[in-house]
Design a protein around this motif. Sequence first.
Motif, mmCIF file in Angstrom:
data_model
loop_
_atom_site.group_PDB
_atom_site.id
_atom_site.type_symbol
_atom_site.label_atom_id
_atom_site.label_comp_id
_atom_site.label_asym_id
_atom_site.label_seq_id
_atom_site.Cartn_x
_atom_site.Cartn_y
_atom_site.Cartn_z
ATOM 1 N N VAL A 202 0.797 -1.237 0.000
ATOM 2 C CA VAL A 202 0.000 0.000 0.000
ATOM 3 C C VAL A 202 0.832 1.291 0.000
ATOM 4 C CG1 VAL A 202 -1.978 -1.093 1.122
ATOM 5 C CG2 VAL A 202 -0.281 0.058 2.518
ATOM 6 N N TRP A 203 2.038 1.238 0.552
ATOM 7 C CA TRP A 203 2.829 2.483 0.638
ATOM 8 C C TRP A 203 3.617 2.761 -0.633
ATOM 9 C CZ3 TRP A 203 0.684 5.096 4.252
ATOM 10 C CH2 TRP A 203 0.119 4.424 5.335
ATOM 11 N N GLY A 204 3.587 1.844 -1.579
ATOM 12 C CA GLY A 204 4.316 2.061 -2.838
ATOM 13 C C GLY A 204 3.563 2.970 -3.794
ATOM 14 N N CYS A 205 2.264 3.112 -3.585
ATOM 15 C CA CYS A 205 1.430 3.879 -4.527
ATOM 16 C C CYS A 205 1.775 5.365 -4.510
ATOM 17 C CB CYS A 205 -0.041 3.666 -4.149
ATOM 18 S SG CYS A 205 -1.175 4.718 -5.058
ATOM 19 N N ASP A 206 1.937 5.940 -5.697
ATOM 20 C CA ASP A 206 2.254 7.371 -5.831
ATOM 21 C C ASP A 206 1.002 8.237 -5.776
ATOM 22 O OD1 ASP A 206 4.920 6.904 -6.137
ATOM 23 O OD2 ASP A 206 4.993 7.309 -8.290
ATOM 24 N N THR A 207 -0.170 7.594 -5.678
ATOM 25 C CA THR A 207 -1.484 8.274 -5.715
ATOM 26 C C THR A 207 -1.576 9.322 -6.843
ATOM 27 O OG1 THR A 207 -0.816 9.776 -3.926
ATOM 28 C CG2 THR A 207 -2.147 7.877 -3.296
ATOM 29 N N VAL A 208 -1.207 8.860 -8.036
ATOM 30 C CA VAL A 208 -1.344 9.770 -9.185
ATOM 31 C C VAL A 208 -2.595 9.426 -10.008
ATOM 32 C CG1 VAL A 208 1.028 10.564 -9.411
ATOM 33 C CG2 VAL A 208 0.376 8.417 -10.452
ATOM 34 N N PHE A 209 -3.345 8.443 -9.528
ATOM 35 C CA PHE A 209 -4.691 8.139 -10.071
ATOM 36 C C PHE A 209 -4.736 7.666 -11.530
ATOM 37 C CE2 PHE A 209 -5.157 11.732 -6.975
ATOM 38 C CZ PHE A 209 -5.601 10.954 -5.916
ATOM 39 N N ARG A 210 -3.605 7.228 -12.076
ATOM 40 C CA ARG A 210 -3.652 6.733 -13.470
ATOM 41 C C ARG A 210 -4.553 5.503 -13.559
ATOM 42 N NH1 ARG A 210 1.647 7.903 -15.517
ATOM 43 N NH2 ARG A 210 1.842 10.152 -15.304
ATOM 44 N N CYS A 211 -4.567 4.712 -12.482
ATOM 45 C CA CYS A 211 -5.400 3.494 -12.491
ATOM 46 C C CYS A 211 -6.875 3.869 -12.560
ATOM 47 C CB CYS A 211 -5.123 2.642 -11.253
ATOM 48 S SG CYS A 211 -5.146 3.546 -9.704
ATOM 49 N N ILE A 212 -7.238 4.937 -11.892
ATOM 50 C CA ILE A 212 -8.639 5.374 -11.915
ATOM 51 C C ILE A 212 -9.011 5.816 -13.326
ATOM 52 C CG2 ILE A 212 -10.230 7.177 -11.087
ATOM 53 C CD1 ILE A 212 -8.912 6.966 -8.352
ATOM 54 N N GLU A 213 -8.112 6.579 -13.956
ATOM 55 C CA GLU A 213 -8.371 7.038 -15.336
ATOM 56 C C GLU A 213 -8.509 5.861 -16.294
ATOM 57 O OE1 GLU A 213 -5.154 9.602 -16.597
ATOM 58 O OE2 GLU A 213 -5.472 10.826 -14.811
ATOM 59 N N ALA A 214 -7.685 4.819 -16.078
ATOM 60 C CA ALA A 214 -7.654 3.708 -17.043
ATOM 61 C C ALA A 214 -8.766 2.690 -16.823
ATOM 62 C CB ALA A 214 -6.301 2.999 -16.960
ATOM 63 N N CYS A 215 -9.336 2.648 -15.632
ATOM 64 C CA CYS A 215 -10.284 1.567 -15.313
ATOM 65 C C CYS A 215 -11.596 1.715 -16.101
ATOM 66 C CB CYS A 215 -10.579 1.540 -13.824
ATOM 67 S SG CYS A 215 -11.757 0.231 -13.416
ATOM 68 N N PRO A 216 -11.961 0.694 -16.882
ATOM 69 C CA PRO A 216 -13.212 0.786 -17.659
ATOM 70 C C PRO A 216 -14.451 0.508 -16.823
ATOM 71 C CG PRO A 216 -12.115 -1.298 -18.112
ATOM 72 C CD PRO A 216 -11.226 -0.558 -17.155
ATOM 73 N N LYS A 217 -14.283 0.162 -15.557
ATOM 74 C CA LYS A 217 -15.424 -0.210 -14.715
ATOM 75 C C LYS A 217 -15.596 0.705 -13.500
ATOM 76 C CE LYS A 217 -16.969 -3.636 -17.042
ATOM 77 N NZ LYS A 217 -18.360 -3.767 -17.445
ATOM 78 N N ASP A 218 -14.942 1.844 -13.516
ATOM 79 C CA ASP A 218 -15.057 2.822 -12.420
ATOM 80 C C ASP A 218 -14.761 2.227 -11.041
ATOM 81 O OD1 ASP A 218 -15.783 4.775 -14.256
ATOM 82 O OD2 ASP A 218 -17.910 4.263 -14.101
ATOM 83 N N VAL A 219 -13.767 1.365 -10.992
ATOM 84 C CA VAL A 219 -13.436 0.718 -9.711
ATOM 85 C C VAL A 219 -12.692 1.668 -8.756
ATOM 86 C CG1 VAL A 219 -12.084 -1.147 -8.664
ATOM 87 C CG2 VAL A 219 -13.476 -1.600 -10.673
ATOM 88 N N ARG A 220 -11.936 2.584 -9.264
ATOM 89 C CA ARG A 220 -11.158 3.517 -8.452
ATOM 90 C C ARG A 220 -10.204 2.782 -7.483
ATOM 91 N NH1 ARG A 220 -12.705 8.760 -8.666
ATOM 92 N NH2 ARG A 220 -11.677 9.109 -6.663
#
Length: 246
Positions: A202-220
């Motif tokens: 959990v502490w490795g995440c840069d919280t730059v939200f690219r995963c949220i932008e890329a997710c086709p299912k709004d998983v966030r």
Amino acid sequence: MISDTYTFKILRYDAKEPEKEPYFASYKIKVIPGLTVLAMLLRIRDEIDGTLSFRSSCRSAICGSCAMVINGKIDLACRTQVAIFETDTIILEPLPNFEVIKDLVVDMTPFWQMYEKIQPYLIRKSSEPEKEIHQSQKDRKKIDQFVNCILCACCYGACPVLNRDGNYAGPAAMAKLQRFSLDSRDERSAESLEAFNSEDGVWGCDTVFRCIEACPKDVRPTDGIVGLRKTLLKNKAKEIWRAVKK
Ligand code: SF4
Ligand code: SF4
Ligand code: FES
């Protein structure tokens, strides 16, 4: 006006022939409005070049197998209409952060290994229930967003941390971990989360939200990671409080 004949430029590579450099192959094909990138890939393979490799199954954004880079953006080929682009050239590349097996087919092994590590199933400690375990609507709401994950790996391909650190657990695995740790029926121990209380977790995440932008299912997925961080910090605070009270 864009013509109805599109050029698909597809990055080709075969890991069995490593001496050959990756190259873009071009295919010209007529596109009927409304058709998706996946529909066109199937036609290119069926009508022009049977050697082209890509994954697909459901054709309806459910199975998660057709993730790729489409004109620079990670998405599912089956839910992307060709006509949305203001160009008649469609460039297709394999998902980043994975080894390419052939053309648009990547080796998903690291993704599945991380997924397996989080124990993606309900863990129970109580004795076997006599009937199904009831879950209230309120409790179900807590996991709604994470349940929607179709394990397509779009987030994994978009994550800048995975680009530099292959040991990082990645957004999908941690979103799933949060899904199970929030589930009212799950009885996994606080210690089981400890395996992810690290820079590879959990502490490795840069919280730059690219995963949220890329997710086709709004998983966030970032929400899941932040939620896990909070749980770990709360668990630590409880542990300190118990030690002080002794
Ligand atoms: S979180 Fe979203 S992008 Fe990531 S695997 Fe699940 S559905 Fe795909
Ligand atoms: S928010 Fe975290 S997990 Fe998501 S893409 Fe960024 S670094 Fe990766
Ligand atoms: S073919 Fe199943 S998600 Fe695209």
